[in-house]
Design a protein around this motif. Sequence first.
Motif, PDB file in Angstrom:
ATOM      1  N   PHE A 199     -53.161 -74.358  68.489  1.00 22.49           N
ATOM      2  CA  PHE A 199     -51.810 -73.307  67.962  1.00 22.49           C
ATOM      3  C   PHE A 199     -52.225 -72.385  69.386  1.00 22.49           C
ATOM      4  N   TYR A 200     -52.769 -71.653  69.593  1.00 25.87           N
ATOM      5  CA  TYR A 200     -52.841 -70.464  70.305  1.00 25.87           C
ATOM      6  C   TYR A 200     -52.054 -70.821  71.320  1.00 25.87           C
ATOM      7  N   SER A 201     -52.094 -71.158  72.068  1.00 26.22           N
ATOM      8  CA  SER A 201     -51.487 -72.102  73.598  1.00 26.22           C
ATOM      9  C   SER A 201     -50.274 -71.983  73.134  1.00 26.22           C
ATOM     10  N   GLN A 202     -49.954 -72.247  72.072  1.00 29.76           N
ATOM     11  CA  GLN A 202     -48.303 -72.493  72.237  1.00 29.76           C
ATOM     12  C   GLN A 202     -46.879 -71.513  70.990  1.00 29.76           C
ATOM     13  N   VAL A 203     -48.026 -70.913  70.570  1.00 35.13           N
ATOM     14  CA  VAL A 203     -47.164 -70.008  69.179  1.00 35.13           C
ATOM     15  C   VAL A 203     -47.027 -68.633  70.558  1.00 35.13           C
ATOM     16  N   ASN A 204     -45.642 -68.207  70.636  1.00 35.26           N
ATOM     17  CA  ASN A 204     -45.228 -67.659  71.322  1.00 35.26           C
ATOM     18  C   ASN A 204     -45.201 -65.686  70.399  1.00 35.26           C
ATOM     19  N   GLY A 205     -45.729 -64.844  71.136  1.00 27.63           N
ATOM     20  CA  GLY A 205     -46.089 -63.822  71.404  1.00 27.63           C
ATOM     21  C   GLY A 205     -46.770 -62.403  72.732  1.00 27.63           C
ATOM     22  N   ASN A 206     -46.236 -61.979  72.605  1.00 25.06           N
ATOM     23  CA  ASN A 206     -46.671 -61.081  74.223  1.00 25.06           C
ATOM     24  C   ASN A 206     -48.108 -61.220  74.462  1.00 25.06           C
ATOM     25  N   LEU A 207     -48.516 -60.629  75.461  1.00 25.70           N
ATOM     26  CA  LEU A 207     -49.832 -60.651  75.552  1.00 25.70           C
ATOM     27  C   LEU A 207     -50.367 -59.353  75.268  1.00 25.70           C
ATOM     28  N   PHE A 208     -51.631 -59.265  74.952  1.00 25.85           N
ATOM     29  CA  PHE A 208     -52.601 -57.297  74.707  1.00 25.85           C
ATOM     30  C   PHE A 208     -53.894 -57.377  74.764  1.00 25.85           C
ATOM     31  N   ARG A 209     -53.945 -56.577  74.917  1.00 25.06           N
ATOM     32  CA  ARG A 209     -55.573 -56.411  75.571  1.00 25.06           C
ATOM     33  C   ARG A 209     -56.202 -55.226  74.313  1.00 25.06           C
ATOM     34  N   LEU A 210     -56.777 -55.451  73.250  1.00 23.06           N
ATOM     35  CA  LEU A 210     -56.275 -53.944  72.029  1.00 23.06           C
ATOM     36  C   LEU A 210     -58.050 -53.752  72.306  1.00 23.06           C
ATOM     37  N   PRO A 211     -58.351 -52.328  72.496  1.00 25.09           N
ATOM     38  CA  PRO A 211     -60.008 -51.657  72.838  1.00 25.09           C
ATOM     39  C   PRO A 211     -60.368 -52.269  70.743  1.00 25.09           C
ATOM     40  N   THR A 212     -61.917 -52.549  70.572  1.00 23.55           N
ATOM     41  CA  THR A 212     -62.869 -52.235  69.788  1.00 23.55           C
ATOM     42  C   THR A 212     -63.024 -51.304  69.191  1.00 23.55           C
ATOM     43  N   TYR A 213     -63.803 -50.828  70.303  1.00 22.29           N
ATOM     44  CA  TYR A 213     -65.442 -49.985  70.563  1.00 22.29           C
ATOM     45  C   TYR A 213     -65.210 -49.412  71.603  1.00 22.29           C
ATOM     46  N   TYR A 214     -66.162 -47.893  71.272  1.00 22.76           N
ATOM     47  CA  TYR A 214     -65.859 -47.011  72.382  1.00 22.76           C
ATOM     48  C   TYR A 214     -66.775 -45.583  72.619  1.00 22.76           C
ATOM     49  N   GLU A 215     -67.517 -46.149  73.451  1.00 19.16           N
ATOM     50  CA  GLU A 215     -68.350 -44.971  73.792  1.00 19.16           C
ATOM     51  C   GLU A 215     -68.118 -43.084  74.212  1.00 19.16           C
ATOM     52  N   ILE A 216     -69.201 -42.035  73.576  1.00 16.38           N
ATOM     53  CA  ILE A 216     -68.964 -40.449  74.273  1.00 16.38           C
ATOM     54  C   ILE A 216     -69.749 -40.533  75.319  1.00 16.38           C
ATOM     55  N   THR A 217     -68.858 -40.060  76.581  1.00 12.59           N
ATOM     56  CA  THR A 217     -69.690 -39.817  77.379  1.00 12.59           C
ATOM     57  C   THR A 217     -70.272 -38.556  77.694  1.00 12.59           C
ATOM     58  N   ASP A 218     -70.747 -38.231  79.119  1.00 12.32           N
ATOM     59  CA  ASP A 218     -71.667 -36.297  77.987  1.00 12.32           C
ATOM     60  C   ASP A 218     -70.288 -35.888  77.988  1.00 12.32           C
ATOM     61  N   SER A 219     -69.478 -35.810  79.032  1.00 13.65           N
ATOM     62  CA  SER A 219     -68.353 -34.481  78.791  1.00 13.65           C
ATOM     63  C   SER A 219     -67.754 -35.044  78.033  1.00 13.65           C
ATOM     64  N   ASN A 220     -68.060 -35.726  76.576  1.00 16.21           N
ATOM     65  CA  ASN A 220     -67.429 -35.909  75.672  1.00 16.21           C
ATOM     66  C   ASN A 220     -65.547 -36.159  75.457  1.00 16.21           C
ATOM     67  N   GLN A 221     -65.622 -38.035  76.172  1.00 16.63           N
ATOM     68  CA  GLN A 221     -64.795 -38.021  76.181  1.00 16.63           C
ATOM     69  C   GLN A 221     -65.032 -39.295  75.965  1.00 16.63           C
ATOM     70  N   ARG A 222     -63.534 -39.989  74.993  1.00 18.65           N
ATOM     71  CA  ARG A 222     -64.049 -40.998  74.428  1.00 18.65           C
ATOM     72  C   ARG A 222     -62.982 -42.491  76.134  1.00 18.65           C
ATOM     73  N   ILE A 223     -64.388 -43.328  75.904  1.00 19.58           N
ATOM     74  CA  ILE A 223     -64.227 -44.450  76.864  1.00 19.58           C
ATOM     75  C   ILE A 223     -64.496 -46.025  75.687  1.00 19.58           C
ATOM     76  N   PHE A 224     -63.035 -46.805  75.624  1.00 20.54           N
ATOM     77  CA  PHE A 224     -63.498 -47.807  74.976  1.00 20.54           C
ATOM     78  C   PHE A 224     -63.734 -48.983  75.692  1.00 20.54           C
ATOM     79  N   ASN A 225     -65.204 -49.637  75.419  1.00 20.06           N
ATOM     80  CA  ASN A 225     -65.449 -50.389  77.086  1.00 20.06           C
ATOM     81  C   ASN A 225     -65.446 -52.024  75.871  1.00 20.06           C
ATOM     82  N   GLN A 226     -65.333 -52.185  75.033  1.00 19.42           N
ATOM     83  CA  GLN A 226     -65.058 -53.639  74.317  1.00 19.42           C
ATOM     84  C   GLN A 226     -63.685 -53.927  73.894  1.00 19.42           C
ATOM     85  N   TYR A 227     -63.015 -55.154  74.082  1.00 21.32           N
ATOM     86  CA  TYR A 227     -61.767 -55.675  73.709  1.00 21.32           C
ATOM     87  C   TYR A 227     -61.428 -56.129  73.163  1.00 21.32           C
TER      88      TYR A 227
END
Length: 264
Positions: free
Chosen positions: A202-230
Amino acid sequence: MKQVLRVKIYQPDAHYRIPFSYQRRFTYPIPPYSTVKGLICNVMGIKSSEDERFKKLKQGLSLAIYGTYESLVKEYLWFRNLEKDSHISKFKSVKNRIIDNITQHPGEQMPVTVDVLHNVDLIVYVYHPELMEEIKEVFENPSDRLSTLHLGRAEDWIVIKEIDMINVIKDNVSQLSFFAWIPSPADIDDELIPDKENYKNFYSQVNGNLFRLPTYYEITDSNQRIFNQYIEVKLFEKGSFRKKDFYVDSELKIPLFFAKMRAD
């Protein structure tokens, strides 16, 4: 018979920003998984990744997201950069705001176009082996919420129209009248599809644009939000597809595409 939580949501206005869009800020037609996960954390009153309930969410949460909207409007705004270095770069002094004998706004500013959806209706399905009842209760009575309930921007408040535990049944369907995220076979929740090989086809046949969506992030020492799981998905934009067996909402007959939010 398996049950899942169904939450129907209405938003007068919404903007689910597509990353790396700046002077023209594009929006997804439905919220990404991280945005909905943030709403769940908000209503549960989860303030920190060290909260035991957040750790449980990471190990068992699965989401399926569907939606429609009435119209899309382009809003024209001025965005201002209030960083000290930016102001000095333009005015050459922290205290100065005058150029060519005209008093101006602090810092740099630029015109920005923001795509805004109007009259948005969403259906969010939530599955968790342990926390579904608790999630249902906090949506019904969000007394511990951290802020006004919203999806997207802070001003994009939501109305909870309906909250129900619904049965999941197996059915043969070939149509979906909503925008929907369809997870890749690697990211689909195997417990909530009848057959993995059937889903791969089904997934190989269904129409749709591909996206890589973020799910989880880490907060760096400089207080930046960095997504690391997709999660890899296709965006299905309503319509029909080759008829196959799916687990569906027993009342609305919507095929359920649950993505695993489980962190590594």
